[in-house]
Write a protein that holds these residues in place. Sequence first.
Motif, PDB file in Angstrom:
ATOM      1  N   ARG A  77      10.017  -3.965  -2.460  1.00  0.00           N
ATOM      2  CA  ARG A  77      10.545  -5.244  -1.982  1.00  0.00           C
ATOM      3  C   ARG A  77      10.294  -6.414  -3.214  1.00  0.00           C
ATOM      4  NH1 ARG A  77       8.161  -5.991   4.118  1.00  0.00           N
ATOM      5  NH2 ARG A  77       9.644  -4.853   5.255  1.00  0.00           N
ATOM      6  N   CYS A  80      -1.837 -14.351   1.266  1.00  0.00           N
ATOM      7  CA  CYS A  80      -0.590 -14.160   1.961  1.00  0.00           C
ATOM      8  C   CYS A  80       0.067 -15.062   2.925  1.00  0.00           C
ATOM      9  CB  CYS A  80      -0.457 -12.833   2.576  1.00  0.00           C
ATOM     10  SG  CYS A  80      -0.774 -11.351   1.898  1.00  0.00           S
ATOM     11  N   TRP A  82      -1.951  -2.667  -1.929  1.00  0.00           N
ATOM     12  CA  TRP A  82      -1.042  -3.139  -0.960  1.00  0.00           C
ATOM     13  C   TRP A  82      -0.802  -4.619  -0.817  1.00  0.00           C
ATOM     14  CZ3 TRP A  82      -2.401  -2.841   4.931  1.00  0.00           C
ATOM     15  CH2 TRP A  82      -1.566  -3.589   5.776  1.00  0.00           C
ATOM     16  N   LYS A  83      -1.881  -5.228  -0.655  1.00  0.00           N
ATOM     17  CA  LYS A  83      -1.898  -6.620  -0.183  1.00  0.00           C
ATOM     18  C   LYS A  83      -1.487  -7.354  -1.569  1.00  0.00           C
ATOM     19  CE  LYS A  83      -2.683  -7.303   4.017  1.00  0.00           C
ATOM     20  NZ  LYS A  83      -1.530  -7.852   4.688  1.00  0.00           N
ATOM     21  N   THR A 132       0.681  -6.439  -3.863  1.00  0.00           N
ATOM     22  CA  THR A 132       1.950  -6.292  -4.051  1.00  0.00           C
ATOM     23  C   THR A 132       2.580  -7.172  -3.133  1.00  0.00           C
ATOM     24  OG1 THR A 132       1.849  -4.327  -2.673  1.00  0.00           O
ATOM     25  CG2 THR A 132       2.076  -3.947  -5.024  1.00  0.00           C
ATOM     26  N   GLU A 133       1.940  -7.313  -1.905  1.00  0.00           N
ATOM     27  CA  GLU A 133       2.455  -8.088  -0.879  1.00  0.00           C
ATOM     28  C   GLU A 133       2.505  -9.683  -1.336  1.00  0.00           C
ATOM     29  OE1 GLU A 133       2.085  -9.587   3.890  1.00  0.00           O
ATOM     30  OE2 GLU A 133       1.061  -7.683   3.168  1.00  0.00           O
ATOM     31  N   GLU A 137       2.672   1.439   2.647  1.00  0.00           N
ATOM     32  CA  GLU A 137       2.461   0.137   2.561  1.00  0.00           C
ATOM     33  C   GLU A 137       2.845  -0.463   1.290  1.00  0.00           C
ATOM     34  OE1 GLU A 137       0.222   1.693   3.917  1.00  0.00           O
ATOM     35  OE2 GLU A 137       0.252   1.552   6.198  1.00  0.00           O
ATOM     36  N   MET A 185       5.889  -2.420  -0.314  1.00  0.00           N
ATOM     37  CA  MET A 185       5.805  -3.957  -0.688  1.00  0.00           C
ATOM     38  C   MET A 185       6.200  -4.098  -2.479  1.00  0.00           C
ATOM     39  SD  MET A 185       5.243  -6.265   1.273  1.00  0.00           S
ATOM     40  CE  MET A 185       4.987  -6.046   2.914  1.00  0.00           C
TER      41      MET A 185
END
Length: 354
Positions: A130, A51, A85-86, A88-89, A123, A127
């Motif tokens: 987004r 990230c 979640w991470k 997709t971030e 979350e 993401m």
Amino acid sequence: MATTRISTALPPNIDITKAALAYGEHMLPKLNRQLQDETLITRQRALNALCDVLHNPEHVSAALKVGMAKSLRKLLSDEDGTVRWKSTEVLFICSNHAIGRDSILEFDLVEPIASLFDDKHDEARLMAQRAIESVSHTVTGARGIVDANLIGKLVEKLKTENDEIKELVLDTLHYCMKVDTDQALEAGGMEVFTSLLAHKTWEIRGKAARDIMDISFPLNGKKRAVKCGCIKELVKLLTDENFNVRSQAAGALMSIAITTEGKKASIKEGAVEALMELLRMDDGSDVKLNVIKVNTLASVRLLTVKAITMLAEDPEGRLKLSEIVPLLQQIKSSGGPMMQKVATTAVNVITWKP
């Protein structure tokens, strides 16, 4: 007497939530291997490190070369919510770069990302939305979303999601409807957008009105707008406290009023009187307070004059609008080239005699 104590704390420059980075060209291959590790904490740390690393577009390109897209695709369906979640971030960060958006399409990641629209973790859903919204900014990206048949799912999400995600969905649909409006109409988009015109936040009201303008460009959209009672709600928004909402409502009415049916329905709901009142507004202090966040009075007037022109093509509307010809003449003489053009057209239509 002082004694020596051995601290168990890590040095302040070490973050235990992120993987330790290898040097130079070995960094991304190592992180890619860690993404495939069976140990949960290793995968989570690698994603946290990515990230930060992938904000550099050069690293995005290098990550794709080592096969990271394939690893992230697998992690989107991981059992752990934090990993999903991470993941997709990371893809959202990649989508902020042109090469990242192209890669999401190239590696068919749109549908795997969209599968997280129903994730139980807020979350991950945020993401995912987004990332898809960022991809939709380009024509090829919007086409990819339409081809994946996601429009119906996005419209449904407007009924159930929280306000932050609703704004993202409205933006995604805005870009996608520039490519195709049929799927949105078939999914009941007009009715859903109309229901959001009375929302408590001005951002959602404005974006819903903007999306109504988009979906109303085809003839079927204009007919649906008249049928579902959308015009009545749009006329109410012409007196909204926010200038951006007024502007988008005027633009939507302009689009709907191109047809004879739309003109008559708008006049019946009092659009002529509301538009004339909006045109007379010239409160400079309000504009100065809002100029950074919303459209200026000039842009509101531009769409208002265009909507007035549409309604002036109807005999009843032309008769009512004859009283604002002097104001239009004044706007024409003081406005810019675009305003002069639309004001001249409006005056010509209103003063036309059969």
